[in-house]
Motif scaffolding. Structure first.
Motif, PDB file in Angstrom:
ATOM      1  N   LEU A 146      77.621  16.806   5.968  1.00 29.75           N
ATOM      2  CA  LEU A 146      78.778  18.099   4.275  1.00 29.75           C
ATOM      3  C   LEU A 146      80.376  18.086   4.898  1.00 29.75           C
ATOM      4  CD1 LEU A 146      75.963  19.565   3.861  1.00 29.75           C
ATOM      5  CD2 LEU A 146      76.676  18.525   1.942  1.00 29.75           C
ATOM      6  N   ALA A 147      80.617  18.193   5.744  1.00 32.35           N
ATOM      7  CA  ALA A 147      82.208  18.714   5.968  1.00 32.35           C
ATOM      8  C   ALA A 147      83.207  17.833   6.116  1.00 32.35           C
ATOM      9  CB  ALA A 147      82.110  18.820   7.966  1.00 32.35           C
ATOM     10  N   GLY A 151      85.532  17.201   3.509  1.00 30.16           N
ATOM     11  CA  GLY A 151      86.715  17.250   3.775  1.00 30.16           C
ATOM     12  C   GLY A 151      87.351  18.740   4.322  1.00 30.16           C
ATOM     13  N   LEU A 152      86.120  19.133   5.399  1.00 31.04           N
ATOM     14  CA  LEU A 152      86.420  20.728   5.870  1.00 31.04           C
ATOM     15  C   LEU A 152      86.838  19.527   7.394  1.00 31.04           C
ATOM     16  CD1 LEU A 152      82.937  22.260   5.477  1.00 31.04           C
ATOM     17  CD2 LEU A 152      85.668  22.154   3.731  1.00 31.04           C
ATOM     18  N   ARG A 153      88.204  20.655   7.514  1.00 26.61           N
ATOM     19  CA  ARG A 153      88.399  20.637   8.907  1.00 26.61           C
ATOM     20  C   ARG A 153      87.835  21.315   9.589  1.00 26.61           C
ATOM     21  NH1 ARG A 153      92.184  23.507   5.517  1.00 26.61           N
ATOM     22  NH2 ARG A 153      92.173  24.390   6.925  1.00 26.61           N
ATOM     23  N   VAL A 229      72.456  23.092  -0.917  1.00 27.85           N
ATOM     24  CA  VAL A 229      71.192  23.566  -0.954  1.00 27.85           C
ATOM     25  C   VAL A 229      70.446  22.736  -0.957  1.00 27.85           C
ATOM     26  CG1 VAL A 229      69.340  25.036  -1.566  1.00 27.85           C
ATOM     27  CG2 VAL A 229      71.777  25.568  -2.303  1.00 27.85           C
ATOM     28  N   GLY A 230      69.699  21.796  -0.948  1.00 25.43           N
ATOM     29  CA  GLY A 230      69.258  20.559  -1.373  1.00 25.43           C
ATOM     30  C   GLY A 230      69.505  19.531   0.045  1.00 25.43           C
ATOM     31  N   GLY A 231      70.500  19.478   0.532  1.00 19.95           N
ATOM     32  CA  GLY A 231      71.023  19.315   1.783  1.00 19.95           C
ATOM     33  C   GLY A 231      71.226  18.833   3.215  1.00 19.95           C
ATOM     34  N   TRP A 232      71.556  19.856   2.990  1.00 15.38           N
ATOM     35  CA  TRP A 232      72.066  21.015   4.183  1.00 15.38           C
ATOM     36  C   TRP A 232      70.539  21.644   5.200  1.00 15.38           C
ATOM     37  CZ3 TRP A 232      70.812  25.355   7.172  1.00 15.38           C
ATOM     38  CH2 TRP A 232      71.979  25.255   8.324  1.00 15.38           C
ATOM     39  N   GLN A 233      69.440  22.165   4.402  1.00 19.19           N
ATOM     40  CA  GLN A 233      68.587  22.065   6.110  1.00 19.19           C
ATOM     41  C   GLN A 233      67.738  21.348   5.191  1.00 19.19           C
ATOM     42  OE1 GLN A 233      66.717  25.993   5.409  1.00 19.19           O
ATOM     43  NE2 GLN A 233      65.503  25.582   6.661  1.00 19.19           N
ATOM     44  N   PRO A 234      67.361  20.265   4.747  1.00 16.89           N
ATOM     45  CA  PRO A 234      66.186  19.516   4.539  1.00 16.89           C
ATOM     46  C   PRO A 234      66.837  17.984   5.885  1.00 16.89           C
ATOM     47  CG  PRO A 234      66.935  20.205   2.195  1.00 16.89           C
ATOM     48  CD  PRO A 234      67.815  20.600   3.337  1.00 16.89           C
ATOM     49  N   LEU A 235      68.498  17.781   5.909  1.00 19.27           N
ATOM     50  CA  LEU A 235      68.418  17.224   6.681  1.00 19.27           C
ATOM     51  C   LEU A 235      67.985  17.787   7.954  1.00 19.27           C
ATOM     52  CD1 LEU A 235      70.007  14.267   7.700  1.00 19.27           C
ATOM     53  CD2 LEU A 235      72.085  15.674   7.039  1.00 19.27           C
TER      54      LEU A 235
END
Length: 408
Positions: A146-147, A151-153, A229-235
């Motif tokens: 996700l970062a 585009g998260l530093r 919500v739908g991507g971080w923990q499931p991955l």
């Protein structure tokens, strides 16, 4: 035609009871065999467990995803997104999302993500063991994905991960009220964070998505919130679930070490089929609906039990065991129909990338727990913890997942 009189036998735990949450597969197998379109007297919902029935349901507009989400146990409405819409509204919201998580976005972050995976494994190797592979590999991988998209530093990753963890409670449709309230508050905080970040993001798939112009500001933020919500923990959980099946099998680790990208993706598909973090998806019928296994009346709450469909022997030979080169593999871990997960390719490639690198760098890696425990949660399907000895020096005697009574 299915009737409410059909009940699970006394010796099989209901899949939503505490014991059934830990091991739902006996109930899924019985229902799929005897009553694939089942009116559940315990919950009042219809449980659809057969592959043919689930695939038909996911494609049929009589089954509303938007109405299904409104049945969640919460006091407020979920943000507008693909999850909470149907038909033309859903298509309009979904189309710009390709810029965020579609093939071009996936390709654009591949090199950076490979660097992230190598750095994760390098840090893991310094200790020689992982007390919890989800916390130490899956979670930072999900954050890295996700970062890269947003585009998260580097210094923004830890605060973002805290937010992602806090909002993940919204995955659980039956979260206790105090926990649900915390999840709602966290969702508001995440929305404010994304609102502030989106205008100053570095060049990334997020900037392309935000510049699309087909969504209102609130719709854009709703789609971004759904991605978290739908991507971080499931991955994150998919990595632990995959290692649970992969590491006890030397032949599978050896095959994955020499696999190219496509073969690694094929193996990841099989791991997702066996133990998808999202085991079901909710719908409500807007009119009477006919499935191959039975009729469901209008106004019914329905769960398409994807985890049960993924082990249907009518579609998958030897369904409770891994077949690493299974092809085709039409599993439903990412759903199906119009609501098929937009980020499926991204999740598949991210998981395959980390797992193939792990077995190459640590060819003797082994589980440290003889029988890892499954958590008594509905969503996501996950392990309580998963210890991994990267050197293989402390390999316990363990039962192979997929063998008889493997789900303790």
């Amino acid at each position: 035609m299915t009737t409410a009189a059909v009940r699970l036998p006394a010796g099989i735990a209901h899949p939503f009871a505490p014991a059934g949450r830990v091991d739902p597969y006996p109930a899924y197998t019985w229902l799929r065999t005897h009553d694939p379109v089942h009116r559940d007297p315990m919950t009042g919902m219809w449980l659809v467990t057969g592959y043919a029935d689930c695939t038909a349901l996911l494609k049929d507009p009589a089954f509303s995803a938007a109405a299904g989400q409104r049945e969640r146990a919460r006091e407020d409405d979920l943000p507008v997104s693909m999850l909470t819409s149907d038909g033309t509204d859903h298509a309009r919201l979904r189309a710009p999302g390709v810029r965020l998580v579609g093939p071009a976005a996936t390709a654009s972050i591949a090199e950076g993500l490979a660097h992230d995976a190598d750095a994760l494994l390098e840090r893991a190797g310094e200790h020689g063991a992982l007390s919890d592979a989800v916390d130490q590999l899956g979670t930072p991988l999900a954050t890295a994905v996700l970062a890269r998209l947003f585009g998260l530093r580097e210094e923004q990753r830890a605060p973002f991960q805290q937010l992602a963890r806090a909002v993940s409670v919204n995955l659980d449709p039956l979260a206790p009220p105090p926990l649900a309230r915390l999840g709602r508050a966290a969702m508001g905080e995440l929305t404010r964070y994304l609102d502030a970040h989106v205008d100053q993001a570095l060049p990334s798939p997020l900037r392309d998505f935000a510049a699309d112009g087909r969504l209102t500001r609130q719709e854009m933020l709703g789609v971004l919130g759904l991605a978290v919500v739908g991507g971080w923990q499931p991955l994150a959980e998919s990595i632990g679930n995959a290692l649970y099946w992969l590491l006890p099998r030397p032949e599978a680790r050896a095959a994955l070490r020499t696999a190219d990208g496509e073969a690694a993706g094929t193996a990841m598909d099989e791991l997702l089929r066996l133990e998808a973090p999202i085991p079901f998806t909710a719908r409500v019928t807007v009119r009477d609906a006919e499935l191959p296994g039975g009729r469901i009346p209008a106004g019914a709450r329905v769960l398409a039990v994807l985890a049960a469909a993924n082990r249907d022997p009518a579609v998958f030979a030897d369904p409770d065991r891994p077949v690493w080169d299974r092809s085709p593999n039409p599993h439903l871990a990412f759903g199906g129909g119009p609501h098929f997960c937009l980020a499926a390719r991204l999740v598949r490639q991210s998981g395959a990338l980390l797992l193939s690198r792990l077995v190459r760098k640590f060819p003797a890696a082994a589980l440290t727990d003889a029988e890892p425990r499954w958590a008594a949660t509905l969503i996501p399907r996950r392990l309580t913890s998963l210890g991994v000895d990267l050197t293989g020096a402390q390999r316990p005697a363990s039962r192979l997942p997929g063998a008889a009574a493997a789900h303790a």
